[in-house]
Design a protein around this motif. Structure first.
Motif, PDB file in Angstrom:
ATOM      1  N   MET A  33      14.838  -0.008   7.646  1.00  0.00           N
ATOM      2  CA  MET A  33      13.511  -0.583   7.904  1.00  0.00           C
ATOM      3  C   MET A  33      12.425   0.343   7.352  1.00  0.00           C
ATOM      4  SD  MET A  33      11.722  -1.506  11.549  1.00  0.00           S
ATOM      5  CE  MET A  33      10.000  -1.995  11.614  1.00  0.00           C
ATOM      6  N   THR A  34      11.451  -0.219   6.706  1.00  0.00           N
ATOM      7  CA  THR A  34      10.341   0.558   6.148  1.00  0.00           C
ATOM      8  C   THR A  34       9.220   0.653   7.182  1.00  0.00           C
ATOM      9  OG1 THR A  34      10.872  -0.162   3.909  1.00  0.00           O
ATOM     10  CG2 THR A  34       8.668   0.727   4.286  1.00  0.00           C
ATOM     11  N   PHE A  35       8.858   1.875   7.546  1.00  0.00           N
ATOM     12  CA  PHE A  35       7.736   2.051   8.461  1.00  0.00           C
ATOM     13  C   PHE A  35       6.420   1.963   7.708  1.00  0.00           C
ATOM     14  CE2 PHE A  35       4.568   4.996  10.280  1.00  0.00           C
ATOM     15  CZ  PHE A  35       4.280   4.285  11.441  1.00  0.00           C
ATOM     16  N   ALA A  36       6.302   2.726   6.613  1.00  0.00           N
ATOM     17  CA  ALA A  36       5.027   2.790   5.895  1.00  0.00           C
ATOM     18  C   ALA A  36       5.240   2.744   4.400  1.00  0.00           C
ATOM     19  CB  ALA A  36       4.274   4.068   6.263  1.00  0.00           C
ATOM     20  N   VAL A  37       4.368   2.018   3.723  1.00  0.00           N
ATOM     21  CA  VAL A  37       4.210   2.124   2.278  1.00  0.00           C
ATOM     22  C   VAL A  37       2.975   2.983   2.025  1.00  0.00           C
ATOM     23  CG1 VAL A  37       3.504   0.879   0.199  1.00  0.00           C
ATOM     24  CG2 VAL A  37       5.346  -0.022   1.620  1.00  0.00           C
ATOM     25  N   ILE A  38       3.148   4.053   1.266  1.00  0.00           N
ATOM     26  CA  ILE A  38       2.029   4.929   0.898  1.00  0.00           C
ATOM     27  C   ILE A  38       1.754   4.676  -0.576  1.00  0.00           C
ATOM     28  CG2 ILE A  38       1.192   7.295   0.738  1.00  0.00           C
ATOM     29  CD1 ILE A  38       2.982   8.044   3.043  1.00  0.00           C
ATOM     30  N   ALA A  39       0.623   4.065  -0.863  1.00  0.00           N
ATOM     31  CA  ALA A  39       0.370   3.524  -2.198  1.00  0.00           C
ATOM     32  C   ALA A  39      -0.771   4.246  -2.894  1.00  0.00           C
ATOM     33  CB  ALA A  39       0.044   2.029  -2.098  1.00  0.00           C
ATOM     34  N   GLY A  49      13.516   7.985   4.410  1.00  0.00           N
ATOM     35  CA  GLY A  49      13.776   6.742   3.710  1.00  0.00           C
ATOM     36  C   GLY A  49      12.941   5.578   4.195  1.00  0.00           C
ATOM     37  N   SER A  50      12.286   5.727   5.361  1.00  0.00           N
ATOM     38  CA  SER A  50      11.432   4.652   5.883  1.00  0.00           C
ATOM     39  C   SER A  50       9.996   4.761   5.396  1.00  0.00           C
ATOM     40  CB  SER A  50      11.452   4.663   7.411  1.00  0.00           C
ATOM     41  OG  SER A  50      10.692   5.750   7.928  1.00  0.00           O
ATOM     42  N   ILE A  51       9.753   5.761   4.562  1.00  0.00           N
ATOM     43  CA  ILE A  51       8.406   5.975   4.016  1.00  0.00           C
ATOM     44  C   ILE A  51       8.499   5.784   2.506  1.00  0.00           C
ATOM     45  CG2 ILE A  51       6.490   7.587   3.766  1.00  0.00           C
ATOM     46  CD1 ILE A  51       7.588   8.944   6.351  1.00  0.00           C
ATOM     47  N   GLN A  52       7.968   4.672   2.039  1.00  0.00           N
ATOM     48  CA  GLN A  52       8.081   4.284   0.636  1.00  0.00           C
ATOM     49  C   GLN A  52       6.784   4.551  -0.114  1.00  0.00           C
ATOM     50  OE1 GLN A  52      10.787   2.577  -1.270  1.00  0.00           O
ATOM     51  NE2 GLN A  52       9.373   3.482  -2.758  1.00  0.00           N
ATOM     52  N   PHE A  53       6.861   5.411  -1.133  1.00  0.00           N
ATOM     53  CA  PHE A  53       5.708   5.640  -1.996  1.00  0.00           C
ATOM     54  C   PHE A  53       5.700   4.602  -3.111  1.00  0.00           C
ATOM     55  CE2 PHE A  53       5.559   9.625   0.164  1.00  0.00           C
ATOM     56  CZ  PHE A  53       4.272  10.125  -0.002  1.00  0.00           C
ATOM     57  N   VAL A  54       4.491   4.181  -3.480  1.00  0.00           N
ATOM     58  CA  VAL A  54       4.310   3.292  -4.621  1.00  0.00           C
ATOM     59  C   VAL A  54       3.235   3.912  -5.510  1.00  0.00           C
ATOM     60  CG1 VAL A  54       3.697   0.979  -5.421  1.00  0.00           C
ATOM     61  CG2 VAL A  54       4.919   1.266  -3.245  1.00  0.00           C
ATOM     62  N   GLY A  55       3.577   4.130  -6.764  1.00  0.00           N
ATOM     63  CA  GLY A  55       2.626   4.763  -7.679  1.00  0.00           C
ATOM     64  C   GLY A  55       2.677   4.138  -9.045  1.00  0.00           C
ATOM     65  N   SER A  56       2.327   4.936 -10.039  1.00  0.00           N
ATOM     66  CA  SER A  56       2.240   4.478 -11.422  1.00  0.00           C
ATOM     67  C   SER A  56       3.271   5.198 -12.273  1.00  0.00           C
ATOM     68  CB  SER A  56       0.838   4.766 -11.972  1.00  0.00           C
ATOM     69  OG  SER A  56       0.827   4.737 -13.375  1.00  0.00           O
ATOM     70  N   THR A  57       3.781   4.503 -13.269  1.00  0.00           N
ATOM     71  CA  THR A  57       4.724   5.143 -14.185  1.00  0.00           C
ATOM     72  C   THR A  57       4.076   6.278 -14.958  1.00  0.00           C
ATOM     73  OG1 THR A  57       4.188   3.470 -15.863  1.00  0.00           O
ATOM     74  CG2 THR A  57       6.128   3.069 -14.484  1.00  0.00           C
ATOM     75  N   LEU A  98       9.718  -5.443   1.591  1.00  0.00           N
ATOM     76  CA  LEU A  98       9.917  -4.309   2.491  1.00  0.00           C
ATOM     77  C   LEU A  98       9.428  -4.586   3.913  1.00  0.00           C
ATOM     78  CD1 LEU A  98       8.894  -1.305   0.208  1.00  0.00           C
ATOM     79  CD2 LEU A  98      11.191  -2.085   0.762  1.00  0.00           C
ATOM     80  N   ARG A  99       8.416  -5.424   4.041  1.00  0.00           N
ATOM     81  CA  ARG A  99       7.829  -5.749   5.341  1.00  0.00           C
ATOM     82  C   ARG A  99       7.499  -4.476   6.136  1.00  0.00           C
ATOM     83  NH1 ARG A  99       8.175 -10.911   6.802  1.00  0.00           N
ATOM     84  NH2 ARG A  99       8.096 -10.377   9.022  1.00  0.00           N
ATOM     85  N   PRO A 100       6.695  -3.581   5.566  1.00  0.00           N
ATOM     86  CA  PRO A 100       6.352  -2.342   6.282  1.00  0.00           C
ATOM     87  C   PRO A 100       5.461  -2.634   7.476  1.00  0.00           C
ATOM     88  CG  PRO A 100       4.957  -2.582   4.371  1.00  0.00           C
ATOM     89  CD  PRO A 100       5.972  -3.683   4.286  1.00  0.00           C
ATOM     90  N   ARG A 101       5.409  -1.707   8.380  1.00  0.00           N
ATOM     91  CA  ARG A 101       4.533  -1.850   9.534  1.00  0.00           C
ATOM     92  C   ARG A 101       3.094  -1.485   9.196  1.00  0.00           C
ATOM     93  NH1 ARG A 101       7.263   1.395  14.292  1.00  0.00           N
ATOM     94  NH2 ARG A 101       5.281   0.797  15.267  1.00  0.00           N
ATOM     95  N   VAL A 102       2.897  -0.737   8.106  1.00  0.00           N
ATOM     96  CA  VAL A 102       1.551  -0.330   7.713  1.00  0.00           C
ATOM     97  C   VAL A 102       1.552   0.042   6.237  1.00  0.00           C
ATOM     98  CG1 VAL A 102       1.941   2.093   8.353  1.00  0.00           C
ATOM     99  CG2 VAL A 102      -0.395   1.196   8.337  1.00  0.00           C
ATOM    100  N   VAL A 103       0.442  -0.190   5.560  1.00  0.00           N
ATOM    101  CA  VAL A 103       0.248   0.263   4.179  1.00  0.00           C
ATOM    102  C   VAL A 103      -0.870   1.295   4.180  1.00  0.00           C
ATOM    103  CG1 VAL A 103      -0.576  -0.389   1.881  1.00  0.00           C
ATOM    104  CG2 VAL A 103       1.099  -1.828   3.051  1.00  0.00           C
ATOM    105  N   VAL A 104      -0.565   2.471   3.674  1.00  0.00           N
ATOM    106  CA  VAL A 104      -1.549   3.555   3.561  1.00  0.00           C
ATOM    107  C   VAL A 104      -2.006   3.629   2.110  1.00  0.00           C
ATOM    108  CG1 VAL A 104      -2.000   6.013   3.875  1.00  0.00           C
ATOM    109  CG2 VAL A 104      -0.418   4.827   5.420  1.00  0.00           C
ATOM    110  N   VAL A 105      -3.305   3.592   1.894  1.00  0.00           N
ATOM    111  CA  VAL A 105      -3.883   3.536   0.552  1.00  0.00           C
ATOM    112  C   VAL A 105      -4.488   4.891   0.203  1.00  0.00           C
ATOM    113  CG1 VAL A 105      -5.613   2.420  -0.889  1.00  0.00           C
ATOM    114  CG2 VAL A 105      -4.327   1.063   0.789  1.00  0.00           C
ATOM    115  N   ARG A 153       1.674  -2.218  12.821  1.00  0.00           N
ATOM    116  CA  ARG A 153       1.973  -3.385  13.642  1.00  0.00           C
ATOM    117  C   ARG A 153       3.287  -3.170  14.396  1.00  0.00           C
ATOM    118  NH1 ARG A 153       3.481  -7.884   8.968  1.00  0.00           N
ATOM    119  NH2 ARG A 153       5.306  -6.803   8.109  1.00  0.00           N
ATOM    120  N   GLY A 154       3.332  -3.748  15.575  1.00  0.00           N
ATOM    121  CA  GLY A 154       4.494  -3.536  16.428  1.00  0.00           C
ATOM    122  C   GLY A 154       5.739  -4.234  15.938  1.00  0.00           C
TER     123      GLY A 154
END
Length: 368
Positions: free
Chosen positions: A1-7, A33-41, A93-100, A367-368
């Motif tokens: 389960m993904t807790f957070a996407v950090i983008a 592994g529950s903290i997924q980073f999303v960035g640029s190539t 991923l359905r994360p609980r939060v997206v951090v920008v 989100r819960g």
């Protein structure tokens, strides 16, 4: 389960605070592994995030330039592909939060968060928010900011998280040990010059031009991090110096920045959000030269906080010259007590618990 996407990402100034936050979340029990980073190539996150032990999805394309260019026409297609990929990723991923964090890659995940009703927390590093974070701020549950005046809605002043190694070095404050580790003299005033992995040509030119005027000083050592862009020009042309005069160390890249910050009495640097935060953590005086093309002149705004506290001297980039740099340095070197006061003033702005404060926000709004 993904807790957070950090983008977001693109630069170390965006990525390093995100990694500091991710580590704080891990310490609270969230698996890496529950903290997924999303960035640029194209961004530095392709190296920094995997090295830190977190998964990364790198989106295609690049950001748009702030003027009409042919490159922007091609970039629009890449941005649209990145947007679609970001929306799909958040839905999967359905994360609980997206951090920008900021940067163009974060916009794709903002769109995905809005469409999938995932809470957004913005993490701004500068005194004036960038375009991506101002857009995200309209939809965010909260915005973590470094300074009270940062222009985002629903802002919470948390400070700017810095690397764990900088916090540890600041706590130990072993100046003599750090100098020995870097091959610097223990009994001289040490000036650290740095301006990012690429470097800054105006600073490099001014420092190299100032060396003849400082060459005879027996009380001074300069460690000059030139950066990759100017290394071929400046790195191989080390000026001749008297055996008992100035100690000058040119290096291409500083992989022991925490030690350098502690070793130094004074820094000459740009004033990005991470640099300003790290100078505050270690409590070091600075001559700051803001990047003149920084969006919304945010580096000048960052520097203003240190200047107002008496922790820094600001020199505009177009006024920087070898002669001006020699004058500024000699004025400070003639008054060691002032340099010490500036360091204490910088330290008064430190927020060593910034990562924890941002983690509080993230957990509160997930989100819960």
């Amino acid at each position: 389960m993904t807790f957070a996407v950090i983008a977001g990402g693109g630069t170390a100034g965006h990525v390093l605070p995100g990694i500091a936050l991710a580590r704080a979340l891990v310490e609270r029990g969230h698996p890496p592994g529950s903290i997924q980073f999303v960035g640029s190539t194209r961004g530095i996150e392709t190296r920094l995030v995997p090295e830190a032990g977190f998964p990364l999805v790198a989106l295609p394309g690049r950001g748009l330039q702030r003027r009409i260019t042919i490159e922007n026409v091609a970039a629009v297609g890449g941005l649209l592909r990145a947007m679609l990929a970001g929306v799909r990723l958040v839905r999967r991923l359905r994360p609980r939060v997206v951090v920008v964090l900021g940067g163009y890659a974060s916009v794709a995940c903002v769109a995905g968060a809005i469409l999938n009703r995932v809470p957004i927390v913005v993490m701004e590093q500068n005194a004036r928010a960038g375009a991506a974070n101002r857009l995200a701020g309209r939809f965010a549950a909260a915005c973590a900011v470094p300074f009270p005046g940062t222009d985002l809605p629903r802002r919470v002043v948390t400070g700017n998280p810095v690397r764990a190694e900088v916090l540890a070095a600041a706590a130990a404050n072993d100046r003599a040990g750090s100098r020995r580790a870097l091959g610097l003299p223990v009994d001289r005033t040490v000036v650290a010059v740095f301006s990012g992995s690429l470097g800054a040509r105006s600073i490099n030119t001014a420092v190299r031009g100032a060396i003849p005027g400082l060459a005879s000083r027996r009380d001074l050592a300069i460690r000059h991090v030139i950066g990759s862009r100017d290394w071929e020009e400046f790195g191989h042309q080390v000026p001749d110096l008297p055996a008992d005069g100035l100690v000058y160390q040119p290096v291409r890249y500083e992989d022991r920045m925490a030690e350098l910050l502690v070793a130094a009495d004074l820094a000459i640097a740009r004033s990005g959000g991470t640099t300003v935060a790290e100078l505050a953590e270690v409590g070091r005086a600075a001559i700051l030269v803001p990047l003149p093309i920084a969006p919304r002149d945010h580096q000048t705004a960052n520097a203003a906080a240190l200047v107002a506290a008496g922790a820094a001297v600001l020199v505009p980039d177009d006024q920087l010259s070898p002669q001006r740099l020699v004058r500024e340095l000699e004025t400070l070197l003639a008054d060691p007590q002032r340099v010490a006061r500036m360091g204490r003033a910088a330290r008064s702005l430190a927020r060593p618990d910034a990562a924890e404060r941002v983690a509080d926000l993230v957990e509160e709004h997930a989100r819960g």
